[in-house]
Design an enzyme around this catalytic site. Structure first.
Site, PDB file in Angstrom:
ATOM      1  N   ARG A 101      -5.431  -2.293 -12.734  1.00 46.64           N
ATOM      2  CA  ARG A 101      -4.654  -3.129 -11.825  1.00 46.64           C
ATOM      3  C   ARG A 101      -4.533  -4.534 -12.410  1.00 46.64           C
ATOM      4  O   ARG A 101      -5.491  -5.041 -13.033  1.00 46.64           O
ATOM      5  CB  ARG A 101      -5.402  -3.196 -10.496  1.00 46.64           C
ATOM      6  CG  ARG A 101      -4.734  -3.997  -9.397  1.00 46.64           C
ATOM      7  CD  ARG A 101      -3.521  -3.314  -8.887  1.00 46.64           C
ATOM      8  NE  ARG A 101      -3.115  -3.764  -7.573  1.00 46.64           N
ATOM      9  CZ  ARG A 101      -1.962  -3.422  -7.018  1.00 46.64           C
ATOM     10  NH1 ARG A 101      -1.097  -2.647  -7.659  1.00 46.64           N
ATOM     11  NH2 ARG A 101      -1.645  -3.842  -5.817  1.00 46.64           N
ATOM     12  N   THR A 403       7.652   1.930  -8.235  1.00 45.31           N
ATOM     13  CA  THR A 403       6.506   2.572  -8.902  1.00 45.31           C
ATOM     14  C   THR A 403       6.859   3.975  -9.397  1.00 45.31           C
ATOM     15  O   THR A 403       7.918   4.498  -9.076  1.00 45.31           O
ATOM     16  CB  THR A 403       5.300   2.653  -7.911  1.00 45.31           C
ATOM     17  OG1 THR A 403       5.087   1.385  -7.366  1.00 45.31           O
ATOM     18  CG2 THR A 403       4.054   3.182  -8.510  1.00 45.31           C
ATOM     19  N   GLU A 442       3.107  -8.179  -9.123  1.00 45.87           N
ATOM     20  CA  GLU A 442       2.035  -7.521  -8.359  1.00 45.87           C
ATOM     21  C   GLU A 442       1.299  -8.466  -7.413  1.00 45.87           C
ATOM     22  O   GLU A 442       0.739  -8.042  -6.410  1.00 45.87           O
ATOM     23  CB  GLU A 442       1.029  -6.888  -9.328  1.00 45.87           C
ATOM     24  CG  GLU A 442       0.410  -5.612  -8.811  1.00 45.87           C
ATOM     25  CD  GLU A 442       1.428  -4.486  -8.697  1.00 45.87           C
ATOM     26  OE1 GLU A 442       1.595  -3.981  -7.591  1.00 45.87           O
ATOM     27  OE2 GLU A 442       2.048  -4.134  -9.720  1.00 45.87           O
ATOM     28  N   SER A 464      -3.989  -2.361  -3.470  1.00 47.60           N
ATOM     29  CA  SER A 464      -2.881  -1.445  -3.751  1.00 47.60           C
ATOM     30  C   SER A 464      -2.883  -0.297  -2.754  1.00 47.60           C
ATOM     31  O   SER A 464      -3.845  -0.103  -2.004  1.00 47.60           O
ATOM     32  CB  SER A 464      -3.060  -0.887  -5.164  1.00 47.60           C
ATOM     33  OG  SER A 464      -2.161   0.173  -5.404  1.00 47.60           O
TER      34      SER A 464
END
Ligand code: GLU
Length: 588
Positions: A101, A403, A442, A464
């Site tokens: 991440r 995504t 992000e 997430s």
């Protein structure tokens, strides 16, 4: 159906992989022996198959597919972002995860997306250097290959380099995604140069080459992970974040990323989050993704009902309400575990789930958002006095479909479920000059108003929803599943599991069924064509209400390991174009 002619795969560094890509028809479902792959991109699935046929394992093939998706699906994913990989290692009989991440740069803090004490407008926050987290993808791929793979970057990146060099035909989905992002892309010169023509989306049918992307992959192929995190490419990334390459007349917020932020980036190997559901062992992503925990919590709530013997509408009503409650708890408590001691043991206990289940009326929908429960009472030590204040999550904008997810298995029984992203469609909109890849946004996955466990902090990973999942039965892989779609990822994975396990649908039907997504909101998200259907009318009898705006939800990919020793790979039959499922040897 399309078919491909035989082709050899040229490798970087002058090597040639001595395998031939057999002609195979591209279709969303395939059954057979050996390894298997399902992705949303035909080229990406072909890349994975080429690597499997060339002797690579599932980990090698997953990285090859992901690298190709970075070229053919650059608005969803790529080396400018991050992700979560779940791996079943057949030889060791264990499941591990690689958290790569993105992290907030060292100078980020709780007011990252505030101006004069107020949350920034979402679009302003997204199209900025300030939204960019330190990319984790290349470090994640490096860890995957070094620890569990059998090939090197030069080998697994070769198919993607070939696609970036030779180009591919822009299809309607690709064109549509640029159309949606013209306003964002035109703010940045290198992005307009790549994806716009005279200020408009490059048309369907255009042969699109991406020499910058090929160059980036070549540098990684020859220089390894350092080529991304420490070399000229790292400097180009830091420059693009701190001095975004804006077109004349535009002005966007700059970020504050340093070379040290990049050089110090680490992926984390984490044990998978294990839960059980009706005889299956589910292995999902632990924090900082809320995906594994929220799917597990909702399933724990549902496990107390005999869904399969109920009328379908009642079972779907319960699915919606279980998801609503699970999201209330997710929104209140979950965040980066290196910063927050989330009450996970309590949240995942079957006893806590029972208290949540008791709140679900069998005949009526909750009138709106529900409050979070108290998982602390179910922790091993319920006397812990320090509990963060419970606050609803405050995001700048609803999260929706972006995504990508892919899944691969190999002949030795290894399985990979991998979801990775650059967050919004087209991420921050910033293509790194000279390198052809988009940087993520992000950091907009953080909450904006403190106190909340998920506020921005230096070095922290935003919470997430990604939920790559591998299910075992009797100690052997049974199926894998995952999807894109922001917070709808959780409901897509949950609904697909319920469709497959409880309703007994074959996996392709479980994937293609209309998606219904409840995330603790008064109304439930639906897809086009659902409102007014028999299914919708039956659910309306329980007081379920739908959002007026309908939109495609997710793009799942799955594998099923059949009792006869075959594997079935399943991609989408209609969402996000059509996906491509391939097996090494077709047939039962
Ligand atoms: N940023 C999202 C997450 O980590 C994924 C991007 C999306 O699918 O919207 O949950």
């Amino acid at each position: 159906m399309r078919s491909r002619s035989p082709a050899t795969v040229a490798l970087a560094c002058g090597l040639v992989l001595s395998i031939v890509v057999a002609p195979v028809a591209a279709a969303p479902v395939a059954t057979g022996h050996g390894g298997a792959v399902a992705t949303i991109s035909e080229q990406a699935s072909q890349s994975a198959l080429a690597i499997l046929n060339g002797g690579g394992n599932a980990i090698d093939a997953a990285v090859a597919a992901a690298a190709t998706l970075g070229v053919t699906d650059p608005f969803s994913c790529g080396i400018g972002g991050g992700g979560f990989m779940v791996i079943y290692l057949a030889r060791d009989g264990r499941v591990i995860t690689i958290d790569h991440r993105e992290t907030a740069p060292g100078k980020a803090g709780p007011t990252l997306f505030q101006q004069a004490g107020k949350p920034l407008d979402f679009e302003t926050a997204v199209a900025s250097g300030a939204a960019v987290g330190v990319p984790g993808t290349v470090r994640g791929w490096h860890e995957a290959l070094e620890r569990y793979g059998s090939m090197r970057f030069a080998q697994v990146l070769a198919p993607a380099i070939a696609v970036a060099d030779k180009g591919f035909k822009v299809n309607a989905t690709f064109n549509g995604l640029i159309e949606q992002n013209v306003a964002k892309f035109r703010q940045f010169t290198p992005t307009s140069e790549l994806y716009l023509h005279d200020g408009k989306a490059i048309p369907t049918g255009t042969l699109l080459r991406n020499p910058g992307m090929a160059r980036a992959y070549r540098e990684i192929a020859s220089g390894g992970v350092k080529a991304f995190y420490e070399g000229p490419m790292a400097r180009a990334i830091v420059d693009a974040v701190n001095r975004p390459p804006v077109a004349k007349g535009f002005n966007v917020r700059a970020g504050a990323m340093t070379s040290a932020d990049l050089a110090n980036y680490e992926a984390r190997i984490r044990p998978a989050l294990r839960s059980t559901y009706r005889g299956y062992e589910l292995y999902g992503m632990p924090l900082p993704s809320s995906g594994g925990a929220t799917v597990a919590h909702a399933l724990n709530i549902l496990e107390g009902y005999d869904l399969k013997s109920m009328p379908r509408a009642r079972a779907e009503h319960l699915y919606i309400e279980a998801s609503r409650l699970a999201f209330a708890d997710r929104n209140a408590y979950l965040a980066d575990p290196e910063y927050i001691d989330a009450p996970l043991a309590g949240l995942l206990s079957k006893d806590f789930a029972a208290t949540r289940r008791a709140l679900i009326p069998m005949k009526t929908a909750a009138p709106g958002a529900v409050a979070a429960g108290d998982p602390y009472a179910f922790q091993d030590d319920p006397s812990v006095p320090l509990r963060p204040p419970v606050r609803a999550s405050i995001k700048m904008a609803p999260e929706n479909a972006h995504t990508t997810h892919l899944t691969v298995s190999d002949k030795d029984g290894n399985v990979v479920a991998y979801t990775f992203t650059i967050e919004s469609w087209g991420g921050s909109g910033i293509v790194v000059p000279g390198y052809g890849f988009l940087l993520n946004n992000e950091l907009t996955d953080f909450d904006v108003t403190s106190p909340h466990p998920n506020i921005p902090e230096a070095g922290k990973r935003p919470r997430s929803s990604m939920a790559p999942t591998i299910a075992l039965k009797d100690g052997k892989p049974a199926f894998s599943v995952g999807s894109p779609g922001g917070s709808t990822i959780i409901t897509t994975v949950l609904q697909t599991i319920v469709n497959y396990v409880d309703f007994g649908m074959p996996m392709d039907k479980a994937v293609n069924a209309p998606r219904i997504s409840q995330r603790n909101a008064p109304e439930t998200s639906i897809e086009p064509g659902f409102a007014g259907s028999t299914q919708a009318r039956a659910l309306a009898g329980f007081g379920q209400r739908w959002e007026s705006h309908a939109e495609e939800i997710g793009a799942a990919n799955a594998l099923v390991f059949n009792a006869d020793g075959t594997v079935t790979a399943v991609s989408e039959g209609k969402r996000h174009g059509v996906g491509t499922a391939l097996v090494q040897q077709r047939g039962h």
